[in-house]
Design a protein around this motif. Structure first.
Motif, short mmCIF file in Angstrom:
data_model
loop_
_atom_site.label_atom_id
_atom_site.label_comp_id
_atom_site.label_asym_id
_atom_site.label_seq_id
_atom_site.Cartn_x
_atom_site.Cartn_y
_atom_site.Cartn_z
N LYS A 2 51.81 -43.76 80.24
CA LYS A 2 51.24 -44.93 79.58
C LYS A 2 50.02 -45.44 80.33
O LYS A 2 49.88 -45.22 81.54
N ARG A 3 49.16 -46.15 79.60
CA ARG A 3 47.94 -46.69 80.20
C ARG A 3 48.24 -47.64 81.36
O ARG A 3 47.54 -47.66 82.36
N SER A 4 49.32 -48.42 81.26
CA SER A 4 49.69 -49.33 82.36
C SER A 4 50.00 -48.56 83.64
O SER A 4 49.59 -48.97 84.73
N ARG A 7 46.77 -47.22 84.98
CA ARG A 7 46.01 -48.32 85.58
C ARG A 7 46.56 -48.67 86.97
O ARG A 7 45.81 -48.92 87.90
N GLU A 8 47.89 -48.65 87.11
CA GLU A 8 48.50 -48.93 88.40
C GLU A 8 48.12 -47.87 89.43
O GLU A 8 47.78 -48.19 90.57
N ASN A 105 45.66 -59.45 81.58
CA ASN A 105 47.12 -59.42 81.60
C ASN A 105 47.64 -58.28 82.48
O ASN A 105 48.55 -58.48 83.29
N GLU A 106 47.06 -57.09 82.32
CA GLU A 106 47.50 -55.94 83.12
C GLU A 106 47.28 -56.17 84.62
O GLU A 106 48.14 -55.86 85.44
N GLU A 109 49.78 -58.66 86.05
CA GLU A 109 51.08 -58.03 86.29
C GLU A 109 51.07 -57.25 87.61
O GLU A 109 52.03 -57.29 88.38
#
Length: 134
Positions: A2-4, A7-8, A105-106, A109
């Protein structure tokens, strides 16, 4: 992946590069992908694009951050984690045209997970100021 999650992983590399102060980004990206077993083309492309994009626009990104700090603050005072998250969000908003609400938002988090107790509010305040300017 996933993109999240991508990104992490990207944030963790940006933070690592911030600590190392290296200029050989391509070699570091390659090592990072090998060590973290990143085999997905989308993830590799995103990581490389963001890291090299932040490097290419580093002066402008830092100026945006500095311009939106309180008067008595200097960029050197920002923790490396917060600075890395700010760079990631600003790059995504300004150069990747990712909707600012998604990018913020990302990053918030990630700030909850990796930053200090005050990181979330600090980052949110700076990014809100930057978005208002844009």
């Amino acid at each position: 992946m996933k993109r999240s999650a991508i990104r992490e992983l990207t944030f963790r590399l940006i933070y690592s590069l911030e600590i190392q102060k290296t200029n050989d980004f391509d070699e570091q990206i390659k090592l990072y992908e090998e060590c973290n077993e990143i085999n997905e083309d989308e993830a590799k492309k995103y990581i490389k694009d963001v890291v090299n994009g932040i490097k290419a626009h580093n002066v402008e990104i830092k100026e945006l951050i500095e311009k939106n700090l309180k008067a008595d603050w200097k960029i050197e005072r920002i923790s490396k984690i917060d600075l890395s998250l700010l760079k990631l969000a600003i790059y995504e908003i300004k150069y990747k045209e990712i909707p600012y609400k998604v990018a913020i938002n990302e990053v918030l988090e990630l700030a909850k997970k990796y930053g200090e107790e005050t990181s979330k509010n600090f980052i949110n305040g700076i990014l809100a100021s930057i978005v208002k300017e844009m």
